[in-house]
Design a protein around this motif. Structure first.
Motif, PDB file in Angstrom:
ATOM      1  N   UNK A 408      -1.357  -4.649  -0.258  1.00 14.31           N
ATOM      2  CA  UNK A 408      -1.240  -5.776   0.662  1.00 14.31           C
ATOM      3  C   UNK A 408      -0.348  -6.812   0.021  1.00 14.31           C
ATOM      4  N   UNK A 409       0.700  -7.206   0.714  1.00 11.53           N
ATOM      5  CA  UNK A 409       1.635  -8.159   0.143  1.00 11.53           C
ATOM      6  C   UNK A 409       2.389  -7.553  -1.025  1.00 11.53           C
ATOM      7  N   UNK A 410       2.703  -8.389  -2.020  1.00 11.21           N
ATOM      8  CA  UNK A 410       3.508  -7.912  -3.132  1.00 11.21           C
ATOM      9  C   UNK A 410       2.688  -7.365  -4.295  1.00 11.21           C
ATOM     10  N   UNK A 411       1.461  -7.877  -4.469  1.00 11.82           N
ATOM     11  CA  UNK A 411       0.781  -7.576  -5.733  1.00 11.82           C
ATOM     12  C   UNK A 411      -0.652  -7.047  -5.613  1.00 11.82           C
ATOM     13  N   UNK A 412      -1.244  -7.083  -4.426  1.00 12.72           N
ATOM     14  CA  UNK A 412      -2.640  -6.641  -4.300  1.00 12.72           C
ATOM     15  C   UNK A 412      -2.676  -5.133  -4.049  1.00 12.72           C
ATOM     16  N   UNK A 413      -3.147  -4.415  -5.054  1.00 19.35           N
ATOM     17  CA  UNK A 413      -3.087  -2.945  -5.031  1.00 19.35           C
ATOM     18  C   UNK A 413      -4.467  -2.327  -5.078  1.00 19.35           C
ATOM     19  N   UNK A 414      -4.570  -1.147  -4.525  1.00 22.81           N
ATOM     20  CA  UNK A 414      -5.767  -0.326  -4.637  1.00 22.81           C
ATOM     21  C   UNK A 414      -5.377   1.116  -4.393  1.00 22.81           C
ATOM     22  N   UNK A 415      -6.228   2.035  -4.790  1.00 31.63           N
ATOM     23  CA  UNK A 415      -5.909   3.450  -4.610  1.00 31.63           C
ATOM     24  C   UNK A 415      -7.154   4.206  -4.179  1.00 31.63           C
ATOM     25  N   UNK A 416      -6.920   5.289  -3.464  1.00 31.60           N
ATOM     26  CA  UNK A 416      -7.990   6.198  -3.049  1.00 31.60           C
ATOM     27  C   UNK A 416      -7.703   7.565  -3.645  1.00 31.60           C
ATOM     28  N   UNK A 417      -8.773   8.263  -4.031  1.00 31.90           N
ATOM     29  CA  UNK A 417      -8.636   9.641  -4.515  1.00 31.90           C
ATOM     30  C   UNK A 417      -9.458  10.543  -3.631  1.00 31.90           C
ATOM     31  N   UNK A 418      -8.786  11.508  -3.036  1.00 35.74           N
ATOM     32  CA  UNK A 418      -9.453  12.466  -2.139  1.00 35.74           C
ATOM     33  C   UNK A 418      -9.599  13.791  -2.856  1.00 35.74           C
ATOM     34  N   UNK A 419     -10.834  14.263  -2.940  1.00 37.74           N
ATOM     35  CA  UNK A 419     -11.089  15.592  -3.510  1.00 37.74           C
ATOM     36  C   UNK A 419     -12.003  16.342  -2.559  1.00 37.74           C
ATOM     37  N   UNK A 420     -11.803  17.631  -2.494  1.00 41.62           N
ATOM     38  CA  UNK A 420     -12.606  18.439  -1.561  1.00 41.62           C
ATOM     39  C   UNK A 420     -13.969  18.719  -2.144  1.00 41.62           C
TER      40      UNK A 420
END
Length: 420
Positions: A408-420
């Motif tokens: 979101x915007x320039x610096x707000x980061x997050x990540x998702x990890x999808x595993x079966x």
């Protein structure tokens, strides 16, 4: 004054010595053999230990010979600490850690030539010493009054300190004397918190053998506010890439404070006086360029990991904010980046909509906030702006088949990890 000692002082690597003038004269007399010890209290050494290896890179370049001691014996006991008693690690664990650390320290000094480094293990000369021999030959030279006066011991007298930890100083002093007798070792280096152990070894050599030995301590690394350095929000900065990734390692030094970055450059970089002076000038006049931080992070990462790992770390940092291709990062680097960003497990979930993904990754507080960010043009999936809140992630959106980076915007980061 001795040239290499002057260099160490300029680099901020001299805090205390047994007799500076005598040490300078000793270094001038010819090649000196000295040692520094590393106790296997973890599977890896950390960047604070690297300070000692930098000292010996300078000393070896000046013709002196390093002995790198990995404490298979002292590691079974542990140097006493101010807070509480250490947990004793099983012998087989310590043995494994000894081998791992021995492999690590060999990267930083030269093992060839007349002053080639040697690896030694204090378990080799302590394993067959009987208790009676140890007490008669070593213990008789130590005053209990002086041992009780040590800060680390005095601080523990009320809460309690075991005889095991109390006796650590005798073992380290024995190490110095053994290397003095068998390797003509006349110098021990260490951090300032090792001063009591080092000076006691010097004294044991004088009392038992009538010999002359020297000690040199480096200051402990601190932040600009004077607090101890060595811990980050995510933990200790290890030299083992499986414990601290090259990306996280590079970022740690890249974030050095302006007030301290030149001090760290002098310690961890081999750059000369003129170049470091120029970087200091840039830090004062154009701090926004962060030239010194970039030089520091690059130099230390090159040394500890490799040029290739440093280049991958730089590429990852650029890709993270849209200045490079995330999909082109090596899998290990990508995983390290996701961990640093903060990855949320989506194990077993079906692929969500963009609104759900942005909220789930934690870059906004709710689905409503996620929808507003998308409507305002400030939401990104893998650095690509998203405009349709009902868009659903596909398998093709997953980096390395499992990660999705949300911003979101320039610096707000997050990540998702999808595993079966």
């Amino acid at each position: 004054m001795n040239a290499v000692l002057d260099e160490l002082k300029w680099r901020g690597l001299v805090y205390q010595s047994t007799d500076e003038a005598a040490l300078a004269a000793h270094l001038d007399e010819g090649p000196v053999t000295g040692y520094v010890g590393f106790d296997p209290s973890a599977p890896s050494i950390h960047f604070g230990n690297l300070v000692q290896l930098m000292v010996w890179r300078h000393l070896q370049a000046a013709g002196h010979k390093p002995l790198l001691l990995v404490g298979g014996a002292t590691g079974l006991i542990g140097d006493p600490r101010m807070s509480s008693e250490r947990n004793l690690n099983p012998k087989e664990v310590v043995e494994e850690w000894v081998e791992r650390i021995r492999a690590q320290v060999t990267k930083f000094v030269d093992f060839e030539g007349s002053n080639g480094a040697e690896l030694v293990n204090n378990y080799d000369w302590t394993q067959n010493i009987s208790t009676l021999d140890f007490l008669r030959d070593v213990g008789k030279h130590f005053s209990v009054n002086r041992m009780l006066a040590r800060d680390v011991v005095a601080s523990r007298l009320e809460s309690g300190i075991s005889y095991t930890e109390f006796s650590y100083i005798l073992l380290q002093s024995l190490d110095y004397r053994e290397l003095y007798r068998t390797k003509n070792c006349t110098l021990q280096t260490g951090a300032s918190d090792q001063w009591g152990n080092i000076s006691s070894g010097v004294e044991l050599i004088r009392r038992s053998d009538g010999g002359k030995a020297h000690g040199l301590c480096t200051p402990l690394l601190t932040k600009a506010d004077g607090t101890k350095f060595g811990k980050t929000e995510s933990g200790t900065v290890w030299l083992d890439p499986t414990m601290t990734s090259p990306y996280a390692f590079h970022q740690f030094f890249l974030n050095a404070e302006d007030a301290k970055v030149i001090d760290y450059l002098k310690v961890f970089s081999s750059r000369g006086h003129d170049e470091i002076d120029q970087l200091e000038h840039l830090t004062q006049t154009e701090p926004h360029r962060r030239a010194a931080q970039k030089a520091l992070a690059d130099d230390v990462t090159d040394l500890v990991h490799s040029v290739a790992e440093r280049e991958a770390a730089v590429a990852a940092a650029q890709a993270l904010f849209g200045r490079g291709e995330l999909g082109e990062l090596p899998a290990a680097t990508l995983e390290a980046v996701m961990k640093e960003v903060g990855v949320t497990s989506a194990e077993g979930r079906e692929l969500p909509t963009i609104v759900e993904a942005v909220a789930l990754a934690g870059v906004v507080t709710s689905k409503g906030a996620a929808r507003r960010a998308i409507d305002e043009g400030g939401a990104y999936l893998n650095n690509q702006k998203v405009t349709d809140p009902e868009q659903r992630l596909t398998e093709g959106d997953l980096l390395d088949g499992r990660f999705a980076l949300l911003r979101r915007g320039k610096k707000t980061l997050g990540a998702l990890e999808f595993t079966s």
